[in-house]
Design an enzyme around this catalytic site. Structure first.
Site, short mmCIF file in Angstrom:
data_model
loop_
_atom_site.label_atom_id
_atom_site.label_comp_id
_atom_site.label_asym_id
_atom_site.label_seq_id
_atom_site.Cartn_x
_atom_site.Cartn_y
_atom_site.Cartn_z
N ASP A 25 5.17 6.23 -3.62
CA ASP A 25 3.94 5.74 -3.19
C ASP A 25 2.93 6.93 -3.33
O ASP A 25 3.07 7.89 -2.93
CB ASP A 25 3.77 5.26 -1.95
N ASP A 78 -1.84 4.18 -4.29
CA ASP A 78 -2.53 3.66 -3.43
C ASP A 78 -4.06 3.44 -3.61
O ASP A 78 -4.56 4.47 -4.01
CB ASP A 78 -2.15 4.27 -2.12
N GLU A 120 -2.55 -0.51 -7.00
CA GLU A 120 -3.35 -1.15 -5.97
C GLU A 120 -4.63 -1.11 -6.12
O GLU A 120 -5.46 0.07 -6.13
CB GLU A 120 -2.74 -0.77 -4.48
N HIS A 139 3.34 -4.20 3.08
CA HIS A 139 3.30 -3.48 4.31
C HIS A 139 2.05 -3.76 4.95
O HIS A 139 1.70 -3.51 6.33
CB HIS A 139 3.47 -2.07 4.34
N ASP A 140 0.92 -4.27 4.27
CA ASP A 140 -0.30 -4.63 4.79
C ASP A 140 -0.67 -6.02 5.04
O ASP A 140 -1.55 -6.58 5.39
CB ASP A 140 -1.36 -4.32 3.71
#
Length: 578
Positions: free
Chosen positions: A109, A217, A276, A349-350
């Site tokens: 990540d 991210d 993302e 995870h969000d």
């Protein structure tokens, strides 16, 4: 890397990731090896057999870098160190070796829109206005005519994604720094070439160590409007919307092409890059993922997981209209059919757990989990499985805000209640949509704490682990886990799944999701009832005699000429040769 890949659609020339499935590990909640209640790298290594058994090709590892953990690791203080809560660099190297030995890849990540305020770069940057690293971040004096520290003195009116202003006053120099997220996550200034060079060097360091790519991210936020204009007022605390001034600006394409050249140029290997991108449109995604442009392999878009946001935002959810979902996913399938590539996901995870969000986590738990999985996985694109999704894990029954840990949820609760909202009303939104739902520990077995830890977990285990767990599903041929295995197997074995054309069927049906995939003389039909009442789908008569290659219902499917009668949450996959 996309820079060198042909835009080919034949099975022999297509990029490897067209037939791959990625599994996201949120390490804090995956497996704890030392009993401190926090998942770690050794715990992940001990559970690799589960992932190999599932059949996934790539592990995406959420941040394990050194961090004060203000945002559970998305606030990084050292990009080239492992946080002690997760282990050591030696533990990471051992994990990577085991992943590769099992025939899987590992993607890191990459969080480079911002750092932690404890990162040495920011510590230097805030030390004085003339420090060489001052321009590595976004610093501005108080607004003209306002006194620093008082309301209205922030350089712009932007609100943070995590509630409150996106500017914090630093007492040392009397200036404000920008943070689109938490105040402990100051934004890097990508306009500074030294920042970009430092990020590229760090990425090369991880590739040299053997990692297989990066999930990036909020990467479309790295290019800001240097003028930093005010945003239109949203009405929440008088704050403005800065999103149009930071999201998917033209400069981000230049930054990503440069990154591609500087980091991946000349390297031999099969790498994966996914960005993302909140708010990205399909038109923009075509540019980002066009192989000829050399930017990214694929993007994460948020359109389909925003369809149930109500007038008050994500914490004011409304029921999903399936027709809206079909229109959204179908639009992306069509838009990226000839150029670019889709990422397919329900969970991460969000996001809250899909079986609780769009499915039925009560009476029809198993069938709704498997029906939603079937619909998603057989689209054109690369599927992403978030840990526990393959087990049908559900949202957690949080008794109150005291049981929650997520900074976004805690900030929202505090601000909303202070503004006069009823606490229980705020809690309803958090229980439905809060990020902690995705972060409860993975449910390995029925023992205390679900086999996740021998200690006290950092976030409570969902009580339903006594029956909803991996151990209970491995040997059950009709389990959610084994249905995911079958879906992954279809992508590996049938080129039509990876590369076939897509055609949406029954776009206006309020309960049935159906589509066709076609490659050469092979046709695949996916049809699913995404609701709790029986439904009938009208189909071409030719499908009546087709072979059923997968179903989530052990009973015989009810096929008749020109139609299929679907039980609640029943999904079928059929194939035929023309």
């Amino acid at each position: 890397m996309a820079l060198d890949r042909p835009a080919a659609t034949t099975p022999t020339a297509a990029p490897w990731w067209t037939s791959a499935v990625v599994y996201q590990v949120y390490p804090r909640s995956f497996a704890d090896s030392d009993g401190d209640g926090v998942g770690d790298l050794a715990g992940l290594a001990s559970r690799l057999e589960h992932l190999q058994r599932l059949g996934v090709d790539v592990i995406w590892l959420s941040p394990v870098y050194a961090s004060p953990q203000a945002d559970n690791g998305y606030d990084i203080s050292d990009y080239q160190a492992i946080d002690p809560s997760f282990g050591t660099l030696e533990d990471f190297d051992a994990l990577l070796a085991q992943v590769h030995a099992r025939g899987m890849k590992l993607v890191m990540d990459l969080v480079v829109n911002h750092t932690s305020d404890e990162h040495p770069w920011f510590v230097e940057s805030r030390s004085s206005t003339d420090n060489p690293k001052r321009d590595w971040y976004w610093w501005r004096p108080p607004r003209a005519g306002f006194e620093a520290g008082l309301p209205g003195a922030e350089p712009t009116n932007w609100g943070s994604f995590f509630s409150g202003p996106s500017w914090t006053l630093d007492e040392t120099t009397g200036e404000y720094y920008l943070h689109l997220f938490d105040r402990k996550q100051p934004d890097l200034n990508w306009e500074n070439p030294q920042v970009r060079q430092a990020v590229h060097a760090m990425m090369r360091w991880w590739l040299d160590r053997g990692v297989d790519g990066f999930r990036m991210d909020v990467i479309n936020l790295i290019s800001k409007d240097p003028d930093l204009p005010d945003g239109s007022t949203t009405g929440v605390g008088g704050l403005g919307d800065g999103f149009p001034h930071v999201a998917t600006r033209p400069g981000v394409h230049d930054f990503l092409r440069e990154m591609n050249r500087e980091v991946f140029g000349g390297r031999v290997g099969e790498f994966l890059t996914v960005g993302e991108m909140p708010g990205v449109t399909w038109e923009q995604a075509r540019l980002f993922t066009d192989p000829a442009r050399g930017e990214l392999d694929m993007v994460f878009q948020f359109e389909h997981v925003s369809l149930d946001h109500g007038p008050g935002g994500k914490f004011d959810p409304k029921p999903l209209d399936l027709r809206d979902l079909k229109a959204s996913l179908g639009r992306w399938q069509t838009a990226l059919a000839e150029v670019g590539w889709n990422s397919l996901y329900w969970n991460n995870h969000d996001q809250p757990r899909v079986v609780s969000r769009f499915g039925d986590d009560g009476e029809h738990w198993r069938n709704s989990a498997t029906a939603l999985a079937t619909v998603l996985h057989l689209h054109r694109g690369t599927p992403y499985v978030y840990q526990g999704e393959e087990l049908g894990m559900t949202n957690a029954p949080f008794a109150g805000v005291h049981e929650m840990r997520d900074v976004e949820s805690l900030n929202h609760y505090r601000q909303a209640v202070a503004a006069g909202a009823h606490p229980e009303s705020v809690l309803r939104g958090l229980r439905a949509m809060g990020r902690d739902n995705a972060r409860t520990p993975v449910q390995w077995d029925a023992t205390p704490h679900a086999g996740f830890t021998t200690g006290e977990p950092w976030l409570a285990v969902n009580p339903n682990h006594t029956w909803l767990n991996a151990e209970a599903q491995y040997d059950d041929p009709h389990s959610v886990f084994n249905h995911y295995r079958a879906l992954i197997g279809l992508r590996h074995d049938l080129p039509v799944v990876a590369l076939g054309d897509f055609r949406m069927l029954l776009p206006d049906h309020p309960h049935v999701y159906a589509y066709e995939r076609t490659l050469d003389d092979t046709r695949l039909l996916v049809v699913a009832n995404l609701g709790g009442t029986p439904q009938t789908a009208e189909l071409d008569r030719e499908w009546t005699a087709a072979d059923i290659v997968l179903t989530n219902n052990p009973e015989q499917a009810l096929l008749s000429p020109g139609r299929v009668d679907l039980r609640p949450w029943e999904a079928l996959v059929l194939t035929r040769t023309t």
